[in-house]
Design a protein around this motif. Structure first.
Motif, PDB file in Angstrom:
ATOM      1  N   SER A  12      49.912 -10.926  21.435  1.00  7.81           N
ATOM      2  CA  SER A  12      49.220 -10.984  20.158  1.00  7.81           C
ATOM      3  C   SER A  12      49.492  -9.689  19.404  1.00  7.81           C
ATOM      4  CB  SER A  12      47.712 -11.136  20.387  1.00  7.81           C
ATOM      5  OG  SER A  12      46.999 -10.897  19.196  1.00  7.81           O
ATOM      6  N   THR A  13      49.571  -9.792  18.086  1.00  8.67           N
ATOM      7  CA  THR A  13      49.766  -8.590  17.266  1.00  8.67           C
ATOM      8  C   THR A  13      48.441  -8.044  16.746  1.00  8.67           C
ATOM      9  OG1 THR A  13      50.100  -9.948  15.293  1.00  8.67           O
ATOM     10  CG2 THR A  13      52.069  -9.288  16.527  1.00  8.67           C
ATOM     11  N   GLU A  19      49.506  -0.162  13.977  1.00 11.62           N
ATOM     12  CA  GLU A  19      50.701   0.517  14.484  1.00 11.62           C
ATOM     13  C   GLU A  19      51.981  -0.240  14.136  1.00 11.62           C
ATOM     14  OE1 GLU A  19      50.464   2.580  18.505  1.00 11.62           O
ATOM     15  OE2 GLU A  19      48.861   1.064  18.595  1.00 11.62           O
ATOM     16  N   LEU A  20      51.952  -1.563  14.304  1.00  8.48           N
ATOM     17  CA  LEU A  20      53.130  -2.369  13.979  1.00  8.48           C
ATOM     18  C   LEU A  20      53.462  -2.287  12.495  1.00  8.48           C
ATOM     19  CD1 LEU A  20      52.335  -5.489  16.176  1.00  8.48           C
ATOM     20  CD2 LEU A  20      54.277  -3.921  16.488  1.00  8.48           C
ATOM     21  N   SER A  21      52.435  -2.329  11.658  1.00  4.69           N
ATOM     22  CA  SER A  21      52.646  -2.246  10.207  1.00  4.69           C
ATOM     23  C   SER A  21      53.210  -0.888   9.822  1.00  4.69           C
ATOM     24  CB  SER A  21      51.342  -2.525   9.466  1.00  4.69           C
ATOM     25  OG  SER A  21      50.911  -3.847   9.722  1.00  4.69           O
ATOM     26  N   GLU A  22      52.702   0.163  10.422  1.00  2.44           N
ATOM     27  CA  GLU A  22      53.217   1.507  10.151  1.00  2.44           C
ATOM     28  C   GLU A  22      54.672   1.616  10.593  1.00  2.44           C
ATOM     29  OE1 GLU A  22      53.459   5.480   8.959  1.00  2.44           O
ATOM     30  OE2 GLU A  22      52.044   3.904   8.415  1.00  2.44           O
ATOM     31  N   LEU A  23      55.003   1.049  11.743  1.00  3.38           N
ATOM     32  CA  LEU A  23      56.389   1.050  12.220  1.00  3.38           C
ATOM     33  C   LEU A  23      57.296   0.367  11.205  1.00  3.38           C
ATOM     34  CD1 LEU A  23      58.565   1.454  14.439  1.00  3.38           C
ATOM     35  CD2 LEU A  23      57.833  -0.774  15.359  1.00  3.38           C
ATOM     36  N   LEU A  24      56.925  -0.817  10.761  1.00  2.00           N
ATOM     37  CA  LEU A  24      57.724  -1.558   9.786  1.00  2.00           C
ATOM     38  C   LEU A  24      57.903  -0.757   8.503  1.00  2.00           C
ATOM     39  CD1 LEU A  24      59.108  -4.206   8.862  1.00  2.00           C
ATOM     40  CD2 LEU A  24      56.860  -4.973   8.109  1.00  2.00           C
ATOM     41  N   ILE A  25      56.841  -0.210   7.991  1.00  4.81           N
ATOM     42  CA  ILE A  25      56.893   0.571   6.752  1.00  4.81           C
ATOM     43  C   ILE A  25      57.821   1.765   6.914  1.00  4.81           C
ATOM     44  CG2 ILE A  25      55.528   2.084   5.242  1.00  4.81           C
ATOM     45  CD1 ILE A  25      53.184   0.019   5.709  1.00  4.81           C
ATOM     46  N   GLN A  26      57.694   2.485   8.033  1.00  7.28           N
ATOM     47  CA  GLN A  26      58.494   3.693   8.246  1.00  7.28           C
ATOM     48  C   GLN A  26      59.985   3.388   8.388  1.00  7.28           C
ATOM     49  OE1 GLN A  26      57.614   6.938   8.019  1.00  7.28           O
ATOM     50  NE2 GLN A  26      55.684   6.099   7.268  1.00  7.28           N
ATOM     51  N   PHE A  36      63.375  -6.376   4.392  1.00  8.15           N
ATOM     52  CA  PHE A  36      62.459  -5.796   3.411  1.00  8.15           C
ATOM     53  C   PHE A  36      63.171  -4.715   2.622  1.00  8.15           C
ATOM     54  CE2 PHE A  36      59.844  -7.395   6.830  1.00  8.15           C
ATOM     55  CZ  PHE A  36      58.736  -7.927   6.204  1.00  8.15           C
ATOM     56  N   LEU A  37      62.671  -4.460   1.428  1.00 10.49           N
ATOM     57  CA  LEU A  37      63.137  -3.330   0.621  1.00 10.49           C
ATOM     58  C   LEU A  37      61.961  -2.392   0.388  1.00 10.49           C
ATOM     59  CD1 LEU A  37      65.321  -5.144  -2.064  1.00 10.49           C
ATOM     60  CD2 LEU A  37      66.126  -3.717  -0.172  1.00 10.49           C
ATOM     61  N   PRO A  38      62.211  -1.080   0.385  1.00 10.36           N
ATOM     62  CA  PRO A  38      61.122  -0.140   0.123  1.00 10.36           C
ATOM     63  C   PRO A  38      60.703  -0.175  -1.338  1.00 10.36           C
ATOM     64  CG  PRO A  38      63.196   1.043   0.381  1.00 10.36           C
ATOM     65  CD  PRO A  38      63.481  -0.415   0.651  1.00 10.36           C
ATOM     66  N   PRO A  39      59.481   0.133  -1.618  1.00 14.47           N
ATOM     67  CA  PRO A  39      58.412   0.417  -0.659  1.00 14.47           C
ATOM     68  C   PRO A  39      57.783  -0.879  -0.149  1.00 14.47           C
ATOM     69  CG  PRO A  39      57.571   0.682  -2.877  1.00 14.47           C
ATOM     70  CD  PRO A  39      59.034   0.311  -3.012  1.00 14.47           C
ATOM     71  N   VAL A  40      57.406  -0.883   1.118  1.00 17.38           N
ATOM     72  CA  VAL A  40      56.681  -1.998   1.712  1.00 17.38           C
ATOM     73  C   VAL A  40      55.214  -1.595   1.723  1.00 17.38           C
ATOM     74  CG1 VAL A  40      56.335  -3.410   3.780  1.00 17.38           C
ATOM     75  CG2 VAL A  40      58.631  -2.625   3.181  1.00 17.38           C
ATOM     76  N   ASP A  41      54.375  -2.418   1.123  1.00 19.04           N
ATOM     77  CA  ASP A  41      52.953  -2.053   1.149  1.00 19.04           C
ATOM     78  C   ASP A  41      52.308  -2.590   2.428  1.00 19.04           C
ATOM     79  OD1 ASP A  41      51.959  -4.711   0.699  1.00 19.04           O
ATOM     80  OD2 ASP A  41      52.124  -4.413  -1.456  1.00 19.04           O
ATOM     81  N   LEU A  42      51.172  -2.024   2.743  1.00 15.29           N
ATOM     82  CA  LEU A  42      50.482  -2.343   3.990  1.00 15.29           C
ATOM     83  C   LEU A  42      50.158  -3.834   4.092  1.00 15.29           C
ATOM     84  CD1 LEU A  42      49.270  -1.324   6.614  1.00 15.29           C
ATOM     85  CD2 LEU A  42      47.166  -0.781   5.369  1.00 15.29           C
ATOM     86  N   ALA A  43      49.733  -4.445   2.998  1.00 16.10           N
ATOM     87  CA  ALA A  43      49.390  -5.875   3.022  1.00 16.10           C
ATOM     88  C   ALA A  43      50.600  -6.731   3.382  1.00 16.10           C
ATOM     89  CB  ALA A  43      48.816  -6.297   1.675  1.00 16.10           C
ATOM     90  N   ALA A  45      53.259  -5.757   5.094  1.00 14.73           N
ATOM     91  CA  ALA A  45      53.580  -5.480   6.495  1.00 14.73           C
ATOM     92  C   ALA A  45      52.630  -6.238   7.419  1.00 14.73           C
ATOM     93  CB  ALA A  45      53.518  -3.982   6.764  1.00 14.73           C
ATOM     94  N   MET A  46      51.355  -6.223   7.103  1.00 19.61           N
ATOM     95  CA  MET A  46      50.379  -6.931   7.937  1.00 19.61           C
ATOM     96  C   MET A  46      50.615  -8.439   7.889  1.00 19.61           C
ATOM     97  SD  MET A  46      46.977  -4.660   7.240  1.00 19.61           S
ATOM     98  CE  MET A  46      46.005  -5.238   8.615  1.00 19.61           C
ATOM     99  N   ASN A  47      50.932  -8.971   6.720  1.00 18.20           N
ATOM    100  CA  ASN A  47      51.250 -10.399   6.611  1.00 18.20           C
ATOM    101  C   ASN A  47      52.425 -10.763   7.505  1.00 18.20           C
ATOM    102  OD1 ASN A  47      49.320 -11.358   4.894  1.00 18.20           O
ATOM    103  ND2 ASN A  47      50.587 -11.232   3.060  1.00 18.20           N
ATOM    104  N   TYR A  48      53.442  -9.918   7.503  1.00 14.08           N
ATOM    105  CA  TYR A  48      54.607 -10.177   8.343  1.00 14.08           C
ATOM    106  C   TYR A  48      54.195 -10.283   9.810  1.00 14.08           C
ATOM    107  CZ  TYR A  48      58.710  -9.637  11.123  1.00 14.08           C
ATOM    108  OH  TYR A  48      59.658  -9.842  12.085  1.00 14.08           O
ATOM    109  N   TRP A  49      53.472  -9.280  10.305  1.00 13.56           N
ATOM    110  CA  TRP A  49      53.112  -9.253  11.720  1.00 13.56           C
ATOM    111  C   TRP A  49      52.138 -10.371  12.090  1.00 13.56           C
ATOM    112  CZ3 TRP A  49      56.341  -7.159  14.779  1.00 13.56           C
ATOM    113  CH2 TRP A  49      57.063  -6.036  14.394  1.00 13.56           C
ATOM    114  N   GLU A  50      51.300 -10.783  11.167  1.00 13.70           N
ATOM    115  CA  GLU A  50      50.370 -11.888  11.443  1.00 13.70           C
ATOM    116  C   GLU A  50      51.122 -13.187  11.702  1.00 13.70           C
ATOM    117  OE1 GLU A  50      47.783 -11.954   8.046  1.00 13.70           O
ATOM    118  OE2 GLU A  50      46.594 -10.261   8.788  1.00 13.70           O
ATOM    119  N   GLU A  51      52.290 -13.336  11.089  1.00 19.10           N
ATOM    120  CA  GLU A  51      53.047 -14.590  11.165  1.00 19.10           C
ATOM    121  C   GLU A  51      54.196 -14.569  12.172  1.00 19.10           C
ATOM    122  OE1 GLU A  51      52.093 -17.276   9.394  1.00 19.10           O
ATOM    123  OE2 GLU A  51      50.426 -16.069   8.635  1.00 19.10           O
TER     124      GLU A  51
END
Length: 169
Positions: A12-13, A19-26, A36-43, A45-51
């Motif tokens: 489960s994420t 942490e996963l969202s921060e990794l993706l953003i960084q 993805f293209l920068p900047p990636v916002d937190l929402a 990133a979280m949507n990505y990991w939820e799915e």
């Protein structure tokens, strides 16, 4: 234990969402081409990991000092004529932890899991010119083709992707 890197599968994420969202953003901010293209916002990133997780996707993370510093996915093919193959996707190492063998450990773990899943063919692709091309070649992946204009960079420039495969016994 200290600086040791531990590779583990996440079922489960949810509890690792931050942490996963921060990794993706960084990694995207650092130039990674992972959809993805920068900047990636937190929402986003979280949507990505939820799915991301489903019965055909196995997610591995690398942890150092109990913090997620990398990840990789194994996408199992569910098609009747493709049950022997899997795709490796979204290999990420946090920019602060690169050049420490983390990506190599993740790749070895995902390959080992593919074998346990009775997969005999692994495929992946990566942007032409990325350092990951050297990693994949060093792990025995064979380059099979280059598709021009596959991804668009933050500057709007089109870039090629390179496809690789590896037959595993």
């Amino acid at each position: 234990m200290g600086n040791e890197v531990i590779i583990e599968q996440l079922i489960s994420t949810e509890e690792h969402m931050e942490e996963l969202s921060e990794l993706l953003i960084q990694v995207v901010e650092d130039g990674a081409s992972i959809g993805f293209l920068p900047p990636v916002d937190l929402a986003d990133a979280m949507n990505y990991w939820e799915e991301v997780l489903n019965p055909e996707v196995i997610l591995f993370v690398a942890k150092r000092n109990n913090r997620i510093v990398g990840s990789v996915q194994l996408h199992l093919c569910a098609k009747q004529n493709g049950v022997h193959r899997a795709e490796i996707a979204k290999l990420m190492t946090h920019p602060n932890y690169r050049r420490n063998g983390i990506a190599r450990l993740l790749m070895k773990s995902v390959e080992e899991r593919a074998r346990r899943e009775n997969k005999s063919l692994l495929i992946l692709d990566t942007r032409d010119g990325d350092p990951s091309n050297y990693l994949y070649a060093s792990l025995g992946f064979i380059q099979v083709g280059r598709i021009p204009n596959y991804v668009k960079s933050v500057s709007g420039e089109f870039q090629a992707t390179i496809y690789y495969y590896k037959i595993i016994a």
